[in-house]
Motif scaffolding. Sequence first.
Motif, PDB file in Angstrom:
ATOM      1  N   VAL A  50       0.825  -1.210   0.000  1.00 55.09           N
ATOM      2  CA  VAL A  50       0.000   0.000   0.000  1.00 55.09           C
ATOM      3  C   VAL A  50       0.856   1.257   0.000  1.00 55.09           C
ATOM      4  CG1 VAL A  50      -1.718   1.284   1.318  1.00 55.09           C
ATOM      5  CG2 VAL A  50      -1.909  -1.187   1.106  1.00 55.09           C
ATOM      6  N   LYS A  51       0.528   2.127  -0.959  1.00 57.24           N
ATOM      7  CA  LYS A  51       1.201   3.425  -1.124  1.00 57.24           C
ATOM      8  C   LYS A  51       0.406   4.488  -0.376  1.00 57.24           C
ATOM      9  CE  LYS A  51       3.899   4.314  -5.177  1.00 57.24           C
ATOM     10  NZ  LYS A  51       4.674   3.094  -5.090  1.00 57.24           N
ATOM     11  N   MET A  52       1.089   5.314   0.388  1.00 52.50           N
ATOM     12  CA  MET A  52       0.369   6.279   1.222  1.00 52.50           C
ATOM     13  C   MET A  52      -0.451   7.267   0.412  1.00 52.50           C
ATOM     14  SD  MET A  52       0.984   5.008   4.041  1.00 52.50           S
ATOM     15  CE  MET A  52      -0.316   5.958   4.791  1.00 52.50           C
ATOM     16  N   GLN A  53       0.146   7.759  -0.676  1.00 51.00           N
ATOM     17  CA  GLN A  53      -0.551   8.815  -1.416  1.00 51.00           C
ATOM     18  C   GLN A  53      -1.905   8.319  -1.939  1.00 51.00           C
ATOM     19  OE1 GLN A  53       1.276  10.270  -4.945  1.00 51.00           O
ATOM     20  NE2 GLN A  53      -0.021  12.090  -4.967  1.00 51.00           N
ATOM     21  N   ALA A  77       5.985   2.835   4.410  1.00 48.40           N
ATOM     22  CA  ALA A  77       5.723   3.569   5.663  1.00 48.40           C
ATOM     23  C   ALA A  77       6.457   3.024   6.883  1.00 48.40           C
ATOM     24  CB  ALA A  77       4.224   3.602   5.939  1.00 48.40           C
ATOM     25  N   LEU A  78       6.925   1.784   6.823  1.00 50.06           N
ATOM     26  CA  LEU A  78       7.609   1.230   7.996  1.00 50.06           C
ATOM     27  C   LEU A  78       9.127   1.166   7.817  1.00 50.06           C
ATOM     28  CD1 LEU A  78       5.156  -1.657   8.981  1.00 50.06           C
ATOM     29  CD2 LEU A  78       5.790   0.273  10.436  1.00 50.06           C
ATOM     30  N   LYS A  79       9.606   1.721   6.718  1.00 51.80           N
ATOM     31  CA  LYS A  79      11.063   1.676   6.505  1.00 51.80           C
ATOM     32  C   LYS A  79      11.747   2.660   7.465  1.00 51.80           C
ATOM     33  CE  LYS A  79      10.616   0.065   1.778  1.00 51.80           C
ATOM     34  NZ  LYS A  79      10.528   0.397   0.352  1.00 51.80           N
ATOM     35  N   PHE A  80      12.945   2.305   7.885  1.00 47.69           N
ATOM     36  CA  PHE A  80      13.676   3.092   8.896  1.00 47.69           C
ATOM     37  C   PHE A  80      13.750   4.568   8.478  1.00 47.69           C
ATOM     38  CE2 PHE A  80      17.639   2.332  11.868  1.00 47.69           C
ATOM     39  CZ  PHE A  80      17.199   3.349  12.697  1.00 47.69           C
ATOM     40  N   GLY A  81      14.103   4.780   7.197  1.00 50.21           N
ATOM     41  CA  GLY A  81      14.272   6.158   6.714  1.00 50.21           C
ATOM     42  C   GLY A  81      12.986   6.954   6.693  1.00 50.21           C
ATOM     43  N   ARG A  82      11.859   6.282   6.630  1.00 53.70           N
ATOM     44  CA  ARG A  82      10.566   6.967   6.684  1.00 53.70           C
ATOM     45  C   ARG A  82      10.128   7.242   8.119  1.00 53.70           C
ATOM     46  NH1 ARG A  82       7.107   7.247   2.082  1.00 53.70           N
ATOM     47  NH2 ARG A  82       8.573   7.311   0.359  1.00 53.70           N
ATOM     48  N   ASP A  94       1.790   7.581   9.360  1.00 49.67           N
ATOM     49  CA  ASP A  94       1.340   6.814   8.195  1.00 49.67           C
ATOM     50  C   ASP A  94       1.123   5.331   8.550  1.00 49.67           C
ATOM     51  OD1 ASP A  94       1.425   9.073   6.673  1.00 49.67           O
ATOM     52  OD2 ASP A  94       3.344   8.614   5.710  1.00 49.67           O
ATOM     53  N   ALA A  95       2.069   4.779   9.263  1.00 48.91           N
ATOM     54  CA  ALA A  95       1.940   3.362   9.630  1.00 48.91           C
ATOM     55  C   ALA A  95       0.709   3.156  10.513  1.00 48.91           C
ATOM     56  CB  ALA A  95       3.208   2.894  10.347  1.00 48.91           C
ATOM     57  N   ASP A  96       0.486   4.061  11.453  1.00 48.48           N
ATOM     58  CA  ASP A  96      -0.701   3.942  12.319  1.00 48.48           C
ATOM     59  C   ASP A  96      -1.982   3.966  11.494  1.00 48.48           C
ATOM     60  OD1 ASP A  96       0.858   3.816  14.574  1.00 48.48           O
ATOM     61  OD2 ASP A  96       0.401   5.846  15.285  1.00 48.48           O
ATOM     62  N   ASN A 119      17.094   2.990   2.057  1.00 45.59           N
ATOM     63  CA  ASN A 119      16.065   3.753   2.760  1.00 45.59           C
ATOM     64  C   ASN A 119      16.361   3.926   4.246  1.00 45.59           C
ATOM     65  OD1 ASN A 119      13.476   5.069   3.025  1.00 45.59           O
ATOM     66  ND2 ASN A 119      12.949   3.978   1.161  1.00 45.59           N
ATOM     67  N   LEU A 120      17.592   4.279   4.527  1.00 42.66           N
ATOM     68  CA  LEU A 120      18.009   4.517   5.908  1.00 42.66           C
ATOM     69  C   LEU A 120      17.991   6.012   6.191  1.00 42.66           C
ATOM     70  CD1 LEU A 120      20.985   2.012   5.856  1.00 42.66           C
ATOM     71  CD2 LEU A 120      18.870   1.763   7.171  1.00 42.66           C
ATOM     72  N   PRO A 121      17.822   6.424   7.443  1.00 39.63           N
ATOM     73  CA  PRO A 121      17.826   7.852   7.759  1.00 39.63           C
ATOM     74  C   PRO A 121      19.197   8.469   7.485  1.00 39.63           C
ATOM     75  CG  PRO A 121      17.165   6.529   9.677  1.00 39.63           C
ATOM     76  CD  PRO A 121      17.622   5.576   8.620  1.00 39.63           C
ATOM     77  N   GLU A 122      19.174   9.735   7.078  1.00 40.77           N
ATOM     78  CA  GLU A 122      20.457  10.423   6.835  1.00 40.77           C
ATOM     79  C   GLU A 122      21.292  10.524   8.095  1.00 40.77           C
ATOM     80  OE1 GLU A 122      20.472  14.177   4.810  1.00 40.77           O
ATOM     81  OE2 GLU A 122      19.577  13.242   3.031  1.00 40.77           O
ATOM     82  N   TRP A 123      20.628  10.746   9.238  1.00 40.37           N
ATOM     83  CA  TRP A 123      21.411  10.877  10.474  1.00 40.37           C
ATOM     84  C   TRP A 123      22.236   9.609  10.729  1.00 40.37           C
ATOM     85  CZ3 TRP A 123      20.655   7.133  14.059  1.00 40.37           C
ATOM     86  CH2 TRP A 123      19.400   6.524  14.156  1.00 40.37           C
ATOM     87  N   LEU A 124      21.709   8.477  10.218  1.00 41.83           N
ATOM     88  CA  LEU A 124      22.423   7.211  10.412  1.00 41.83           C
ATOM     89  C   LEU A 124      23.538   7.046   9.372  1.00 41.83           C
ATOM     90  CD1 LEU A 124      22.773   4.339  11.561  1.00 41.83           C
ATOM     91  CD2 LEU A 124      20.845   3.624  10.155  1.00 41.83           C
ATOM     92  N   THR A 125      23.195   7.267   8.104  1.00 38.00           N
ATOM     93  CA  THR A 125      24.191   7.009   7.054  1.00 38.00           C
ATOM     94  C   THR A 125      25.320   8.037   7.078  1.00 38.00           C
ATOM     95  OG1 THR A 125      22.803   8.209   5.491  1.00 38.00           O
ATOM     96  CG2 THR A 125      22.597   5.828   5.493  1.00 38.00           C
TER      97      THR A 125
END
Length: 351
Positions: A50-53, A77-82, A94-96, A119-125
């Motif tokens: 399922v796509k959020m948009q 919606a459940l990916k770390f970067g999201r 979104d996940a909720d 799809n990882l967060p920038e703060w992590l990469t």
Amino acid sequence: MMPTRVYEKHNFESSLSGLKISSCGKQIPTSPVPLRSLAQRRGIGIGTAVKMQAFYSDAQYRKVLAHEFNVLTPENALKFGRLSLKRDRYSFKDADALIAFAEKHQMQVHGHTLVWYRNLPEWLTQGRWSRAELIAILQQHIDKVVSRYRGRIAVWDVVNEAIENDGSLRDSIWLRGIGPEYIAMAFRWAHKADPQALLLYNDYRSEEMNRKSEAVYQLVRTLKQQGIPIHAVGWQMHKGIKEPPDFQQIKANMQRLNNLGVEVQITEMDVGIYSGQGTYTEKLAAQADIYRDVMTICLESESCSAFITWGLADHHSWRPAFFGHPDAPLLFDKRYQPKPAYEALIDVLHK
Ligand code: G3I
């Protein structure tokens, strides 16, 4: 012990007149009995990503989603970067919303995905982390997300695409920073956070007999021998009519995984028609054959418990943006008309 999943009886069971959607006064004919009713009778889940948009903006999308499917995978919606744009900050909006919808419509949620190289967060990469710090980051992430949805997300893609096509472990922040043991750690932490959830290793091009599927098999075998809680293997199955899968190989691979005591789920199926031969009608027929044959293998196997497509209708597919050309790889066309592939699934589920 393997967690049990129940594909709940849903309130569309008695809807024998087919799907009626009042968009511009138009009615859309689908099967008199929707996919989800037939799949439930056959003891498997049938789902879509399922796509959020589309989910937020398109009532027709939501209606077909709830009517036809009993499994819902959040596509992104459940990916770390999201989920986490800043360290220690999560947004589950979104996940909720998706999970509430799934519960309202008696759909099971397939959680995608806890550990991935993309799809990882920038703060992590962008950070520099010691091994201990990376372990703590991954453990906290898994614990936070799985615990939040404990008992509500029945199935998790714990580790996604950790193996290259040649069978080696894929380079990633996790492999580099933690070592190969990050895979076992992830399964342990996910199991601790929700002991009832069915935990998968998920990958593409790993359903036929090749170096990658051999590596997946060996990985699962080793994890099982070590007592790591891994319960199933996800076959993404991003396919095309130009190179139809070898069904004998798929059956053989399904059997050997079954012998290890793990289930198989078809987690992201789509069948591209862009580069195939023939007229449009012939391409759709070839596409339907592949969907039908994969569903048949799933139904014939003791270990195949779900069949999920990667998108609902053709205009939701990831493929055009990724490959740079149009395509029509899904069960419904952009007007939500069921395609021959949909009819093929209905047909095979009926038998
Ligand atoms: O939402 C933004 C939009 O606002 C922006 O204008 C646009 C510009 O590029 O990007 C949109 O986000 C994109 C998103 O898809 C929405 O469709 C991201 O850039 C794009 O990276 C993202 O791609 C997703 C991809 O995984 C990477 O996470 C695809 O939707 C998704 O279908 C794809 O799914 C993967 C599975 O997770 C794992 N298996 C393979 C599968 C296909 O690649």
